[in-house]
Design a protein around this motif. Structure first.
Motif, PDB file in Angstrom:
ATOM      1  N   SER A 203      32.516  27.305 136.496  1.00  0.00           N
ATOM      2  CA  SER A 203      32.455  28.636 135.898  1.00  0.00           C
ATOM      3  C   SER A 203      31.833  28.465 134.524  1.00  0.00           C
ATOM      4  N   TYR A 204      31.666  29.569 133.811  1.00  0.00           N
ATOM      5  CA  TYR A 204      31.126  29.477 132.451  1.00  0.00           C
ATOM      6  C   TYR A 204      31.971  28.531 131.602  1.00  0.00           C
ATOM      7  N   HIS A 205      33.295  28.729 131.613  1.00  0.00           N
ATOM      8  CA  HIS A 205      34.161  27.930 130.744  1.00  0.00           C
ATOM      9  C   HIS A 205      34.040  26.435 131.035  1.00  0.00           C
ATOM     10  N   LEU A 206      34.077  26.065 132.298  1.00  0.00           N
ATOM     11  CA  LEU A 206      34.040  24.643 132.648  1.00  0.00           C
ATOM     12  C   LEU A 206      32.669  24.047 132.356  1.00  0.00           C
ATOM     13  N   ALA A 207      31.614  24.747 132.755  1.00  0.00           N
ATOM     14  CA  ALA A 207      30.259  24.215 132.573  1.00  0.00           C
ATOM     15  C   ALA A 207      29.926  24.037 131.100  1.00  0.00           C
ATOM     16  N   VAL A 208      30.339  24.977 130.267  1.00  0.00           N
ATOM     17  CA  VAL A 208      29.930  24.923 128.867  1.00  0.00           C
ATOM     18  C   VAL A 208      30.581  23.749 128.140  1.00  0.00           C
ATOM     19  N   VAL A 209      31.846  23.425 128.464  1.00  0.00           N
ATOM     20  CA  VAL A 209      32.470  22.299 127.770  1.00  0.00           C
ATOM     21  C   VAL A 209      31.903  20.968 128.272  1.00  0.00           C
TER      22      VAL A 209
END
Length: 289
Positions: A203-209
């Motif tokens: 998701s956005y949260h996982l991919a961005v970190v």
């Protein structure tokens, strides 16, 4: 001495507007002032809405504004295997669970139980009900085997129990990066957020970190609308043992009606301004840079 790294990370699901121009130019400006590097990342995990045409438009717009960046450009859609490996780790550590409730089922459950008093996240969306966390493992496996739609959600209570001490992040107070303050992270405010889909392992949260860590991003400069989401990302960074960047959440550019500019509402794009004869210098004046 570690080289400071800034990034601009648009999604190719629409045309860039003045708000994107402000964020991209501000990142490049701050990188230059710090003697650091500036990266471009294409956040295209939403394979249904992101298109090659919109991506090509991003490159045209940024080049027209006079931006340059280090190669190669990272495209998230090319790195699903990396995100899958991280997701598998969270699954193995029982920090995520499959959530099967549809939007209609969520609304019905809330109407029957909490109604208007049901807690909501900072964006005003009702928090996900706790029913799926109580499902037996056998029932979860049966539904997954039968191809039931689901998303992987972070068990925020279990995740917070793994975090030693208080969770916070370092925020710069302005564009000069001269002063910082410590902000308390409150990931619980978002409830059990989605970290992956059945067919998309992130998701956005996982991919961005994951991306920020792999690209050694030292400074995340982005809009104020993502300020609260930083708490979720700090929690994921802590769980995965990733060093957090420092943050600056800049002001949002607003339309004549006072709302923030939006691709989904088809606010005037940079391509339209370019076609109308507006120069890059005029764009910079419009956005206050």
């Amino acid at each position: 001495m570690t080289l400071l790294t800034f990034r601009f990370a648009p999604s190719p699901n629409g045309e860039l507007h003045l708000g994107h121009a402000y964020s991209a130019l501000l990142n490049q400006q701050m990188a230059a002032l710090a003697g650091g590097r500036f990266l471009l990342r294409i956040e295209d995990i939403d394979v249904t809405r992101c298109t090659p045409e919109f991506e090509a438009g991003i490159f045209r717009d940024l080049e027209w504004l006079g931006l340059s960046w280090q190669e190669p450009v990272r495209r998230q859609s090319e790195h699903f295997s990396e995100y899958r490996a991280v997701l598998d780790r969270l699954i193995a550590e029982e920090l995520v669970y499959p959530a099967f409730m549809s939007r209609g089922e969520i609304r019905a459950f809330i109407a029957e139980t909490g109604g208007r008093d049901w807690p909501r996240d900072p964006d005003g969306v009702p928090l996900y009900p706790p029913l799926d966390k109580a499902l037996p493992t056998r029932e979860r496996k049966r539904r997954i085997a039968e191809k039931a739609p689901f998303a992987w959600r972070l068990d925020v209570d279990a995740a917070m129990a793994r975090v030693p001490g208080a969770l916070s992040w370092i925020e710069f107070t302005d564009e000069t990066m001269a002063e910082t303050r410590t902000v308390e992270a409150r990931p619980q405010a978002w409830g059990d957020v989605i970290v992956a889909r059945r067919d998309i392992p992130t998701s956005y949260h996982l991919a961005v970190v994951v991306d920020d860590a792999l690209q050694k991003v030292s400074h995340v400069v982005r809009g104020q609308d993502l300020y609260s989401a930083t708490g979720v990302q700090r929690l994921l960074q802590q769980l995965l043992g990733l060093s957090p960047p420092r943050y600056f959440h800049h002001r949002l550019l607003l339309g004549p009606d006072g709302r923030k500019l939006s691709k989904s509402l088809k606010d005037t794009g940079l391509a339209a301004l370019r076609d109308a004869g507006v120069s890059p210098q005029e764009v910079k004046r419009l956005i206050g840079l």
